[in-house]
Structure formats: structure tokens, C-alpha cells
Design a protein around this motif. Structure first.
Motif, PDB file in Angstrom:
ATOM      1  N   ALA A 357       0.828  -1.203   0.000  1.00 30.73           N
ATOM      2  CA  ALA A 357       0.000   0.000   0.000  1.00 30.73           C
ATOM      3  C   ALA A 357       0.868   1.260   0.000  1.00 30.73           C
ATOM      4  O   ALA A 357       0.585   2.222  -0.726  1.00 30.73           O
ATOM      5  CB  ALA A 357      -0.927  -0.001   1.212  1.00 30.73           C
ATOM      6  N   GLU A 358       1.924   1.248   0.808  1.00 32.83           N
ATOM      7  CA  GLU A 358       2.824   2.411   0.857  1.00 32.83           C
ATOM      8  C   GLU A 358       3.519   2.618  -0.479  1.00 32.83           C
ATOM      9  O   GLU A 358       3.607   3.750  -0.982  1.00 32.83           O
ATOM     10  CB  GLU A 358       3.859   2.210   1.961  1.00 32.83           C
ATOM     11  CG  GLU A 358       4.825   3.378   2.116  1.00 32.83           C
ATOM     12  CD  GLU A 358       5.842   3.166   3.221  1.00 32.83           C
ATOM     13  OE1 GLU A 358       6.821   3.953   3.281  1.00 32.83           O
ATOM     14  OE2 GLU A 358       5.676   2.228   4.024  1.00 32.83           O
ATOM     15  N   ASP A 359       4.019   1.526  -1.071  1.00 31.17           N
ATOM     16  CA  ASP A 359       4.707   1.637  -2.363  1.00 31.17           C
ATOM     17  C   ASP A 359       3.758   2.138  -3.449  1.00 31.17           C
ATOM     18  O   ASP A 359       4.154   2.917  -4.325  1.00 31.17           O
ATOM     19  CB  ASP A 359       5.280   0.280  -2.770  1.00 31.17           C
ATOM     20  CG  ASP A 359       6.439  -0.164  -1.888  1.00 31.17           C
ATOM     21  OD1 ASP A 359       6.923   0.662  -1.079  1.00 31.17           O
ATOM     22  OD2 ASP A 359       6.851  -1.327  -2.004  1.00 31.17           O
ATOM     23  N   SER A 360       2.500   1.704  -3.382  1.00 27.89           N
ATOM     24  CA  SER A 360       1.513   2.142  -4.364  1.00 27.89           C
ATOM     25  C   SER A 360       1.191   3.617  -4.189  1.00 27.89           C
ATOM     26  O   SER A 360       1.101   4.371  -5.166  1.00 27.89           O
ATOM     27  CB  SER A 360       0.238   1.304  -4.231  1.00 27.89           C
ATOM     28  OG  SER A 360       0.494  -0.066  -4.471  1.00 27.89           O
ATOM     29  N   THR A 361       1.043   4.056  -2.951  1.00 26.22           N
ATOM     30  CA  THR A 361       0.730   5.456  -2.679  1.00 26.22           C
ATOM     31  C   THR A 361       1.859   6.374  -3.127  1.00 26.22           C
ATOM     32  O   THR A 361       1.620   7.471  -3.644  1.00 26.22           O
ATOM     33  CB  THR A 361       0.452   5.655  -1.182  1.00 26.22           C
ATOM     34  OG1 THR A 361      -0.650   4.821  -0.795  1.00 26.22           O
ATOM     35  CG2 THR A 361       0.132   7.098  -0.868  1.00 26.22           C
ATOM     36  N   LYS A 362       3.099   5.929  -2.941  1.00 25.30           N
ATOM     37  CA  LYS A 362       4.258   6.731  -3.335  1.00 25.30           C
ATOM     38  C   LYS A 362       4.548   6.663  -4.829  1.00 25.30           C
ATOM     39  O   LYS A 362       5.422   7.386  -5.322  1.00 25.30           O
ATOM     40  CB  LYS A 362       5.500   6.259  -2.561  1.00 25.30           C
ATOM     41  CG  LYS A 362       5.469   6.581  -1.079  1.00 25.30           C
ATOM     42  CD  LYS A 362       6.737   6.097  -0.396  1.00 25.30           C
ATOM     43  CE  LYS A 362       6.770   6.481   1.071  1.00 25.30           C
ATOM     44  NZ  LYS A 362       7.996   5.976   1.751  1.00 25.30           N
TER      45      LYS A 362
END
Length: 374
Positions: A357-362
Motif C-alpha cells: 500500500a505504501e509503495d503504491s501510494t508513493k
């Protein structure tokens, strides 16, 4: 019969409060009823919609098991299932009632019960199928599947059979994000040979649209984003031009390239980008809107520019697709090498869902796909 026989232990990712991290928990799932099928989930795509529901842009009740791009193998059938069989490979897509006017006319994404079936957190009668080990209900039926779990229940009409020789762990995103981008181009906007197309946003949905525009025969394909690596990939996937909107004016650059686009797709959910996309259309141009901002978000545009140029704006849900037809078509295009959406995908194990989720948001990952524990 002892009801406990019909309970299956599952591993699931649970959101317990607004904006909270996903937690990996043991839970219990009831057996399929009616026209439901039990699916052993192999892998599930992580979609922007999962994240905005986690953050409560849409008011899905919590705690909940989300996940709506599941792919897996049918393991059990409800008594009213007609066509699917145990062992079938399926992609899980959105829920629709299957019998209202829009469903009957091939527009299930505009089903009269769409919001309740996909975002209600239960079935339409308020019942859930998943509980925690203590017996407390977990909200589920997310997109009629809740597939951030090792097993999921789906209705037969949103479990789409796919060829057994296709790479099942890759196919889940066809159920929503990839279907949305590709379907918007092919089904909704009807982009045709020789036309010009602008993808406003080069995430998974926007790049799926680029791939579809190439399949459809568009000869000018423009990808817009602020991330250089995404624009590089867009070129690899078929974009003839790219625009870094952090450095270039979208409207001026599109007009310099093609005089105004025949078609555009807005997938960022940013109202100012939508306004720019409308301005970048040529006469009789059409823009589709698939980006989902918070409920109540307003956009502004020049009414006379819309009116005098004969331009049109179209809201699009799930690419206007009939999933039982469109998803197998996308699989076939992929197998022929004409729709390489695998280049968008990065795999993570379920227990790394928060990293995904973090990698996708960034913007580090375009389309995260979560492999389920087996």
C-alpha cells in the motif's frame, strides 16, 4: 448437520479503523449458499479503491475485509450454481444484482444496487459471512468478494471463468483496475483507428488505457503524469508522446501535438486535471472520468468551451464491461502478446500488504498483487 462443518478457517487482511494499517488475522468463513461459490484465492490485486475505503473516502463500515481483484480456484458450490464447477479458474469482479434494467441491458456496473452490493459491508439483508475467532462479525461482501483473504465467497455472476493455462496469479487486476482502464477506451469512449487519445494519469488504470488505445488502433497516444519512470514505461507500452505535467502545460502541449484530442481519460481523481483534460479536447472530443476522489468533490470548467465545441464528459464505472465477455477477451489479448499488463505488476505476500500500500501510494509500484498464503 453440525453448522461447524460448514465453517472454514481463513487468513485475512483486516482494516479495523479509518486509516489504520491492515492487520493479518485468522477468521472464519461460512460455506457458500444459494448461487455463491467458495474460491481458494491465489492472488488479489491492490487497487486505489481499497485504499480510499481504508481511509473512509467511501463510508464502508469497519472493521472490514477488503480486496476486490481476486483470482483463484473454485472449491465449493452453493446449491443454485448453474455453470461453474469445482476446479474452475476464476477472476472475481464487481457485484451486480443481475436482474434490474441496467443489468438486463448489459450495463451491470450501473446496477440499481451497485453501491450496496459493492460497498455495503454485508449482503443486502445486512448479513456478513466472515467472523473473527470470537464470533464477532467482520464486514465483508466488498465488491461481492472480500478477497484480501485465503478464501472468499463470490456469487456466480461475478466469478468469471478463465482459461486454465493462463497465469492465474496475474489475472486478478483484470477484475477491476485493468478492466476499468481498458474498458473505458474500448467500450465507453470507443476509441477507434487513427484517433488521438490522452491518458491523464499513468498509473495502472491509465497505462491499461494506453495499452487498450494501442489495441484499438489510435495513432496518437499521449500519456500524462509527473513521475518520469511511469512516462518511460508508457512509451514502452505504446504511447507516442508523453507529457510531464510538472514541467509542461497539459493543454498547450496536447494542442501542439494533435490540435486537440479526440478522446481523453481522467484517472487521477484530481478535479483540476479533469478541467485541463476538458480544455485539451478537440471539437466533438470526449473525456471519460474514472478517477475517484472523496465524495462531494466538485470540478469547474468553462461551460461554453464544452457547449460550443460539442465536447462531452462521461462518467465510467468498471469500463462499462460485461465481465464474462470482456475479461476473457483481455486474457486472450495478453496470451497473444498484445496486452502486456504484466509489465505493470509487482508481487507481494499478503503479510506485506502495508508495504504494498505504501509503495503504491508513493508511486513506486503501479499494480501491487498480493499472493495469498496456501
Amino acid at each position: 448437520m453440525n453448522a461447524e462443518v460448514n465453517i472454514r478457517e481463513i487468513t485475512a487482511a483486516v482494516v479495523r479503523s479509518q486509516g489504520a494499517p491492515f492487520t493479518i488475522e485468522q477468521a472464519r468463513l461460512r460455506a457458500p449458499q444459494g448461487d455463491e461459490v467458495l474460491v481458494r484465492v491465489v492472488a488479489t490485486g491492490l487497487c486505489h479503491t481499497d485504499l480510499i475505503v481504508r481511509d473512509q473516502y467511501y463510508p464502508v463500515p469497519l472493521p472490514a475485509v477488503l480486496g476486490h481483484e481476486g483470482a483463484g480456484v473454485v472449491e465449493a458450490l452453493g446449491p443454485n450454481v448453474k455453470d461453474l464447477k469445482v476446479g474452475d479458474h476464476v477472476v472475481l469482479t464487481y457485484g451486480a444484482c443481475g436482474h434490474c434494467h441496467h443489468c438486463d441491458s448489459g450495463h451491470g456496473a450501473y446496477c440499481k444496487d451497485f453501491f450496496g452490493l459493492n460497498f455495503g459491508g454485508s449482503d443486502l439483508q445486512g448479513n456478513t459471512a466472515i467472523t473473527d475467532p470470537a464470533g464477532a462479525p467482520l464486514h465483508d461482501h466488498f465488491f461481492a468478494q472480500s478477497s484480501f483473504a485465503s478464501y472468499a465467497l463470490s456469487r456466480e455472476n461475478n466469478a468469471v471463468k478463465v482459461p486454465a493455462d493462463a497465469p492465474l496469479e496475474l489475472l486478478g487486476p483484470l477484475g477491476c483496475g485493468i478492466q476499468t482502464g481498458a474498458g473505458a477506451v474500448i467500450n465507453s469512449l470507443k476509441v477507434g483507428p487513427g484517433s488521438s487519445f490522452v491518458s491523464l494519469g499513468a498509473g495502472a488504470v491509465g497505462l491499461s488505457a494506453v495499452l487498450a488505445a494501442r489495441v484499438a488502433g489510435a495513432t496518437t497516444i499521449i500519456a500524462v503524469d509527473v513521475v518520469a519512470s511511469r512516462l518511460e514505461l508508457a512509451t514502452e507500452l505504446g504511447a507516442t508522446h508523453v507529457i510531464n505535467s510538472g514541467e509542461q502545460d497539459i493543454v498547450e502541449t496536447v494542442r501542439a501535438i494533435c490540435g486537440g484530442a479526440d478522446f481523453a481519460l481522467e484517472s487521477t481523481g484530481r478535479p483540476e486535471v479533469l478541467a485541463q483534460g476538458i480544455e485539451a479536447l478537440g471539437s466533438l472530443g470526449s473525456i471519460g472520468v474514472v478517477g475517484a476522489p472523496k465524495l462531494g468533490t466538485k470540478a469547474e470548467f468553462d461551460v461554453n468551451n464544452l457547449l460550443l465545441g460539442g465536447r462531452s464528459i462521461r462518467g465510467i464505472v468498471e469500463g462499462d464491461s460485461v465481465p464474462q465477455v470482456f475479461i476473457p477477451q483481455l486474457v486472450q489479448l495478453y496470451q497473444q502478446g498484445r496486452f502486456p499488463f504484466d509489465k505493470l505488476v509487482k508481487f507481494y505476500p499478503l503479510d506485506q500488504i502495508n508495504q504494498a500500500a505504501e509503495d503504491s501510494t508513493k508511486g513506486l509500484t503501479l499494480k501491487a498483487v498480493l499472493r495469498m498464503p496456501q
